[in-house]
Design an enzyme around this catalytic site. Sequence first.
Site, PDB file in Angstrom:
ATOM      1  N   TYR A  16      64.937  66.293  42.770  1.00  0.00           N
ATOM      2  CA  TYR A  16      63.477  66.337  42.732  1.00  0.00           C
ATOM      3  C   TYR A  16      62.963  66.934  41.437  1.00  0.00           C
ATOM      4  CZ  TYR A  16      63.882  64.675  47.397  1.00  0.00           C
ATOM      5  OH  TYR A  16      64.195  63.875  48.469  1.00  0.00           O
ATOM      6  N   CYS A  17      61.700  66.654  41.176  1.00  0.00           N
ATOM      7  CA  CYS A  17      60.991  67.051  39.973  1.00  0.00           C
ATOM      8  C   CYS A  17      61.346  68.492  39.604  1.00  0.00           C
ATOM      9  CB  CYS A  17      59.490  66.904  40.209  1.00  0.00           C
ATOM     10  SG  CYS A  17      58.533  67.089  38.718  1.00  0.00           S
ATOM     11  N   PRO A  18      61.679  68.749  38.355  1.00  0.00           N
ATOM     12  CA  PRO A  18      61.642  67.848  37.198  1.00  0.00           C
ATOM     13  C   PRO A  18      62.995  67.224  36.849  1.00  0.00           C
ATOM     14  CG  PRO A  18      61.875  70.082  36.409  1.00  0.00           C
ATOM     15  CD  PRO A  18      61.891  70.147  37.938  1.00  0.00           C
ATOM     16  N   VAL A  19      63.994  67.360  37.718  1.00  0.00           N
ATOM     17  CA  VAL A  19      65.348  66.900  37.386  1.00  0.00           C
ATOM     18  C   VAL A  19      65.411  65.402  37.042  1.00  0.00           C
ATOM     19  CG1 VAL A  19      67.740  66.741  38.192  1.00  0.00           C
ATOM     20  CG2 VAL A  19      66.383  68.791  38.703  1.00  0.00           C
ATOM     21  N   ASP A  43      62.570  60.531  44.523  1.00  0.00           N
ATOM     22  CA  ASP A  43      61.508  61.537  44.409  1.00  0.00           C
ATOM     23  C   ASP A  43      60.191  60.785  44.208  1.00  0.00           C
ATOM     24  OD1 ASP A  43      59.732  63.542  43.774  1.00  0.00           O
ATOM     25  OD2 ASP A  43      60.780  64.210  41.976  1.00  0.00           O
TER      26      ASP A  43
END
Length: 79
Positions: A16-19, A43
């Site tokens: 999930y953000c920001p990955v 995501d």
Amino acid sequence: MADQLPAKSLDIVGLYCPVPLFKTREGIDSIKVGEVLEVIADDPAAEEDITRFVKRTGHELVKFENNEGVLRFLIRKKK
């Protein structure tokens, strides 16, 4: 089309953000100009984040699909 075959594929489902954005940037950096990166993510924020990243960095979003919440991006490196 043969030229749409990805040079590299990233499966970032479950991240999930920001990955997803960081992984997409790393993926683009690891391929040659003209090659295509495939990114598979789930995501919900990735659609906007990755689309905006591609525009901002001058690459080309060749294809985008949303299959029941699984997002698939094909991004051509332009520079």
